[in-house]
Scaffold this active site. Structure first.
Site, short mmCIF file in Angstrom:
data_model
loop_
_atom_site.label_atom_id
_atom_site.label_comp_id
_atom_site.label_asym_id
_atom_site.label_seq_id
_atom_site.Cartn_x
_atom_site.Cartn_y
_atom_site.Cartn_z
N SER A 153 0.84 -1.19 0.00
CA SER A 153 0.00 0.00 0.00
C SER A 153 0.88 1.25 0.00
O SER A 153 1.54 1.55 1.00
CB SER A 153 -0.89 0.01 1.25
OG SER A 153 -1.59 1.24 1.34
N HIS B 245 -0.32 -0.83 -4.69
CA HIS B 245 -1.71 -0.48 -4.36
C HIS B 245 -1.78 0.99 -3.99
O HIS B 245 -1.16 1.42 -3.00
CB HIS B 245 -2.17 -1.35 -3.19
CG HIS B 245 -3.61 -1.19 -2.84
ND1 HIS B 245 -4.61 -1.91 -3.45
CD2 HIS B 245 -4.22 -0.35 -1.96
CE1 HIS B 245 -5.78 -1.53 -2.93
NE2 HIS B 245 -5.56 -0.59 -2.04
N ASP C 192 -4.07 3.92 -2.70
CA ASP C 192 -5.34 4.30 -2.07
C ASP C 192 -5.65 5.75 -2.40
O ASP C 192 -4.95 6.66 -1.94
CB ASP C 192 -5.26 4.11 -0.55
CG ASP C 192 -5.32 2.63 -0.20
OD1 ASP C 192 -4.47 2.15 0.57
OD2 ASP C 192 -6.22 1.94 -0.72
N MET D 99 -8.20 8.78 -2.14
CA MET D 99 -9.29 9.21 -1.27
C MET D 99 -9.64 10.67 -1.54
O MET D 99 -8.74 11.50 -1.72
CB MET D 99 -8.87 9.04 0.20
CG MET D 99 -8.46 7.61 0.54
SD MET D 99 -8.03 7.47 2.29
CE MET D 99 -7.28 5.83 2.29
N HIS E 55 -7.15 2.14 -6.17
CA HIS E 55 -8.32 1.83 -5.32
C HIS E 55 -9.03 3.15 -5.08
O HIS E 55 -8.60 3.96 -4.25
CB HIS E 55 -7.83 1.18 -4.03
CG HIS E 55 -8.93 0.97 -3.01
ND1 HIS E 55 -8.65 0.66 -1.69
CD2 HIS E 55 -10.28 1.01 -3.10
CE1 HIS E 55 -9.79 0.53 -1.03
NE2 HIS E 55 -10.80 0.75 -1.86
N MET F 2 -11.42 5.36 -3.57
CA MET F 2 -12.36 5.60 -2.47
C MET F 2 -12.89 7.02 -2.65
O MET F 2 -12.56 7.95 -1.89
CB MET F 2 -11.65 5.42 -1.12
CG MET F 2 -11.32 3.96 -0.84
SD MET F 2 -10.18 3.71 0.52
CE MET F 2 -8.63 3.78 -0.36
N MET G 269 -13.03 -4.89 1.80
CA MET G 269 -12.44 -4.08 2.88
C MET G 269 -12.62 -4.81 4.20
O MET G 269 -13.73 -5.22 4.55
CB MET G 269 -13.10 -2.71 2.95
CG MET G 269 -12.76 -1.77 1.78
SD MET G 269 -11.01 -1.50 1.53
CE MET G 269 -10.55 -0.74 3.09
N ASP H 181 -8.01 -5.79 2.16
CA ASP H 181 -7.35 -4.51 2.38
C ASP H 181 -7.68 -4.00 3.78
O ASP H 181 -8.83 -3.71 4.07
CB ASP H 181 -7.86 -3.52 1.32
CG ASP H 181 -7.14 -2.19 1.36
OD1 ASP H 181 -7.37 -1.39 0.44
OD2 ASP H 181 -6.37 -1.93 2.32
#
Ligand code: DX5
Ligand code: ZN
Length: 235
Positions: free
Chosen positions: A9, A34, A36, A38, A67, A69, A138, A176
């Site tokens: 991550s 990965h 993230d 957001m 990913h 979000m 998740m 995750d």
């Protein structure tokens, strides 16, 4: 035999020296990176963006997973693919028309994934499983690293895996959140194959030598997994 696909991550890496972090993770045998993403609305945090993926693609050859979000992910698909994302994962909770968004990802040339938060019933995925190459389950409420796995995560992986096997869907289950050795072994035993590695594993201590830590983590999970009560014959 199920694989152990390691997906470090990036939000947990040392952001002050990302070029060397990416190259060290590649040398350590990571399978993908990965990211993230957001937006401060879908989750109460703001993290990485397009340029982090663009940087990774300049520094190493690891495939990048975005990913998302974020609310309205359909607004950003093409830009994440253009930045170099091989996989784009959107949240079922953020899509008003998920089939259309998953088709948009595939049309843009990336592999589509669907993510689901811990409190969202798995039945929300029923009509989407044929459309994706992975489900990102998740194990914590999304938004922050360093959280503790929700105990329901294990049973959710098991049920999802049973459903995938029954229908013979060609997809992988990704997990995750708080993926430490014990949790990874149990999640693997129940059918998870892609593991987002964050502060609970290789990024626990700044300055870690990933070329030692990542193989050691893989071996520790394999050992732990053999010791777990056989819920079913190994996949
Ligand atoms: C949650 C984040 C984290 C991160 C990994 O939204 O997605 O799960 O990737 O962090 P740890 O391993 O610390 O939970
Ligand atoms: Zn993630």
């Amino acid at each position: 035999m199920k694989k152990f696909i390691a997906a470090p991550s990036v939000m947990c890496a040392d952001l002050g020296k990302l070029e060397s972090e990416f190259q060290a993770l590649e040398a350590a045998g990571a399978d993908e990176l990965h990211f993230d993403i957001m937006d401060g609305h879908f989750v109460p945090n703001i993290t990485l963006g397009f340029d982090f993926i663009r940087l990774a693609r300049r520094c190493c050859s690891l495939p990048c997973t975005a990913h998302l979000m974020v609310l309205h992910p359909e607004r950003y698909i093409e830009r994440f693919v253009e930045a170099g994302s091989a996989v784009v994962v959107v949240h079922v909770e953020a899509c008003r028309h998920p089939h259309r968004v998953l088709g948009q990802i595939r049309d843009a040339g990336a592999s589509p994934g669907i993510a689901i938060n811990p409190a969202t019933p798995l039945t929300k995925l029923n009509h989407l499983l044929p459309e994706v190459d992975r489900v990102l389950l998740m194990t914590v409420d999304p938004g922050y690293a360093g959280q503790t796995i929700l105990p329901i995560a294990f049973e959710r992986v098991r049920i999802l895996h049973e459903n995938v096997r029954y229908h013979r869907y060609d997809l992988k289950i990704e997990v995750d959140g708080n993926v430490n050795v014990e949790n990874a072994a149990r999640l693997a035993r129940f059918g998870a194959e892609i593991f987002v590695l964050g502060s609970a594993s290789i990024f626990r201590t700044p300055g870690t030598d990933y070329t030692e830590a990542l193989p050691a983590f893989r071996e520790a999970v394999a050992r732990e997994k053999t010791g777990i009560q056989q819920y079913e014959a190994p996949c």
